[in-house]
Design a protein around this motif. Sequence first.
Motif, PDB file in Angstrom:
ATOM      1  N   MET A   1     175.508 103.615  70.455  1.00 10.97           N
ATOM      2  CA  MET A   1     176.791 102.483  69.993  1.00 10.97           C
ATOM      3  C   MET A   1     177.052 101.605  71.059  1.00 10.97           C
ATOM      4  SD  MET A   1     176.808 103.373  66.825  1.00 10.97           S
ATOM      5  CE  MET A   1     178.123 102.374  66.372  1.00 10.97           C
ATOM      6  N   ALA A   2     176.603 102.067  72.260  1.00 14.78           N
ATOM      7  CA  ALA A   2     177.054 101.067  73.295  1.00 14.78           C
ATOM      8  C   ALA A   2     176.648  99.629  73.262  1.00 14.78           C
ATOM      9  CB  ALA A   2     176.386 101.610  74.615  1.00 14.78           C
ATOM     10  N   GLY A   3     175.433  99.704  72.315  1.00 11.65           N
ATOM     11  CA  GLY A   3     174.901  98.157  72.158  1.00 11.65           C
ATOM     12  C   GLY A   3     175.960  97.166  71.348  1.00 11.65           C
ATOM     13  N   ARG A   4     176.937  97.613  70.705  1.00 10.13           N
ATOM     14  CA  ARG A   4     177.829  96.791  70.069  1.00 10.13           C
ATOM     15  C   ARG A   4     178.644  96.334  70.769  1.00 10.13           C
ATOM     16  NH1 ARG A   4     181.838 100.260  66.258  1.00 10.13           N
ATOM     17  NH2 ARG A   4     179.732 100.404  65.134  1.00 10.13           N
ATOM     18  N   ASP A   7     176.673  93.647  73.211  1.00  4.47           N
ATOM     19  CA  ASP A   7     176.408  92.453  72.551  1.00  4.47           C
ATOM     20  C   ASP A   7     177.617  91.500  72.386  1.00  4.47           C
ATOM     21  OD1 ASP A   7     173.985  93.192  71.926  1.00  4.47           O
ATOM     22  OD2 ASP A   7     174.414  93.966  69.557  1.00  4.47           O
ATOM     23  N   ARG A   8     178.908  92.030  72.482  1.00  7.17           N
ATOM     24  CA  ARG A   8     180.186  91.201  72.540  1.00  7.17           C
ATOM     25  C   ARG A   8     180.429  90.689  73.937  1.00  7.17           C
ATOM     26  NH1 ARG A   8     184.477  94.991  69.299  1.00  7.17           N
ATOM     27  NH2 ARG A   8     183.547  94.647  67.140  1.00  7.17           N
ATOM     28  N   LEU A   9     179.991  91.761  74.969  1.00  8.26           N
ATOM     29  CA  LEU A   9     180.187  90.759  76.358  1.00  8.26           C
ATOM     30  C   LEU A   9     179.066  89.818  76.558  1.00  8.26           C
ATOM     31  CD1 LEU A   9     180.983  94.055  78.605  1.00  8.26           C
ATOM     32  CD2 LEU A   9     182.444  92.543  77.062  1.00  8.26           C
ATOM     33  N   LEU A  10     177.798  89.956  76.202  1.00 10.34           N
ATOM     34  CA  LEU A  10     176.838  89.013  76.369  1.00 10.34           C
ATOM     35  C   LEU A  10     177.460  87.846  75.618  1.00 10.34           C
ATOM     36  CD1 LEU A  10     173.605  91.233  75.915  1.00 10.34           C
ATOM     37  CD2 LEU A  10     174.406  90.143  78.052  1.00 10.34           C
ATOM     38  N   ALA A  28     191.546  83.713  74.519  1.00  8.26           N
ATOM     39  CA  ALA A  28     190.524  82.730  74.025  1.00  8.26           C
ATOM     40  C   ALA A  28     188.933  83.512  73.924  1.00  8.26           C
ATOM     41  CB  ALA A  28     189.991  81.326  74.437  1.00  8.26           C
ATOM     42  N   LEU A  29     188.861  84.495  75.025  1.00  7.95           N
ATOM     43  CA  LEU A  29     187.469  85.087  75.448  1.00  7.95           C
ATOM     44  C   LEU A  29     187.803  86.281  74.569  1.00  7.95           C
ATOM     45  CD1 LEU A  29     186.941  84.592  79.083  1.00  7.95           C
ATOM     46  CD2 LEU A  29     185.948  83.499  77.196  1.00  7.95           C
ATOM     47  N   ALA A  30     188.863  87.032  74.318  1.00 12.85           N
ATOM     48  CA  ALA A  30     189.031  88.213  73.367  1.00 12.85           C
ATOM     49  C   ALA A  30     188.738  87.729  71.951  1.00 12.85           C
ATOM     50  CB  ALA A  30     190.463  88.547  73.473  1.00 12.85           C
ATOM     51  N   ASP A  31     189.231  86.505  71.677  1.00  7.88           N
ATOM     52  CA  ASP A  31     188.567  85.959  70.235  1.00  7.88           C
ATOM     53  C   ASP A  31     187.162  85.788  70.031  1.00  7.88           C
ATOM     54  OD1 ASP A  31     191.310  85.996  69.352  1.00  7.88           O
ATOM     55  OD2 ASP A  31     191.374  83.475  69.982  1.00  7.88           O
ATOM     56  N   MET A  47     183.087  97.628  81.994  1.00 12.93           N
ATOM     57  CA  MET A  47     181.775  97.815  81.608  1.00 12.93           C
ATOM     58  C   MET A  47     181.081  97.012  82.630  1.00 12.93           C
ATOM     59  SD  MET A  47     181.492  97.807  77.550  1.00 12.93           S
ATOM     60  CE  MET A  47     179.571  98.073  77.830  1.00 12.93           C
ATOM     61  N   THR A  48     181.488  95.875  83.190  1.00 13.72           N
ATOM     62  CA  THR A  48     180.778  94.811  84.066  1.00 13.72           C
ATOM     63  C   THR A  48     181.024  95.095  85.405  1.00 13.72           C
ATOM     64  OG1 THR A  48     182.608  93.139  83.749  1.00 13.72           O
ATOM     65  CG2 THR A  48     181.068  93.259  82.085  1.00 13.72           C
ATOM     66  N   GLY A  49     182.044  95.686  86.064  1.00 20.70           N
ATOM     67  CA  GLY A  49     182.535  95.752  87.279  1.00 20.70           C
ATOM     68  C   GLY A  49     183.353  94.525  87.800  1.00 20.70           C
ATOM     69  N   GLU A  50     183.372  93.460  86.992  1.00 24.81           N
ATOM     70  CA  GLU A  50     184.407  92.457  87.643  1.00 24.81           C
ATOM     71  C   GLU A  50     185.213  92.044  86.520  1.00 24.81           C
ATOM     72  OE1 GLU A  50     181.637  88.946  87.879  1.00 24.81           O
ATOM     73  OE2 GLU A  50     180.836  89.284  86.006  1.00 24.81           O
ATOM     74  N   THR A  51     186.216  91.332  87.033  1.00 29.89           N
ATOM     75  CA  THR A  51     187.352  90.766  86.226  1.00 29.89           C
ATOM     76  C   THR A  51     186.650  89.371  85.266  1.00 29.89           C
ATOM     77  OG1 THR A  51     188.408  89.146  87.721  1.00 29.89           O
ATOM     78  CG2 THR A  51     189.040  91.447  87.791  1.00 29.89           C
TER      79      THR A  51
END
Length: 278
Positions: A1-4, A7-10, A28-31, A47-51
Amino acid sequence: MAGRYEDRLLRVLDYIHDNPAGDLSLDALADVAAMSRFHWHRVFCAMTGETCAQAVRRLRLHRAAGWLIHSEWSLETVAERAGYASKQSFYRAFGEAFGMTPGAFRNRGELRSPLLKPEKGTYPVFPIEIMTQPARRLAGLPHRGDYMDVAEKFEKCAMLFAARALWPHGSQMIGVYYDDPDAVAEADLRSFAGISVDSGAAVDAPLEELHLPGGRYAVMHYKGPYPGLKAAYAHLYGSWLPESGEELGDHPPVEVYLNAPVDTAPEDLLTEVCVPLR
């Protein structure tokens, strides 16, 4: 399920890359990610290690570097298209990232990337279970500023409860934390120090009333000093959540304090971190 969640982060990273001069605010990015604004940045950072701010800066400068090499646009145009309000702010950010001015970078003619992405850390693991939480009515005080300073508001709440004989109506001390400290300036962090009360409690100024929704929550059973909660949150949002298959609810995380520093050693403090789920 991590792919979900990946995909959003990408999708967000693509959006930043394609719209460097657009609205790249957290809301805006949350939207774009289709996630609650209360949890979006915590998930992204864990998940990414950066803000988000670091990602926006990195991708803006990456686009700018490409334009400097592959276009004949003026430096002012590159700065504007990369989302910088002035040439001076662009020069400063570019110099910090590449060690040279945009003009020198263009003359050198060598395309390279700025700002290596930080690696995800390893986070302490605490038990997490999905539980149904009751709706709660809180009486308490709002706080703005460093979350470590919210203890003062809890002390004032306790004093007011004692002075008004409210303790027979009260039970757990609960903190509500609206902002991610990695995304919001310390002075602007919003929280609420409250005590759960029954329907018979009169909540009069300066106390304020706050209602927490009941329902399904991911509850992390944390043991240890309060400063260690930040790393524990990173495990919940960055490791447990992507593998859980769960969707986050639209309410900020809540901390339920099962004991208190006044009579408990820091390593024995017990906190339930409750994150709402759909």
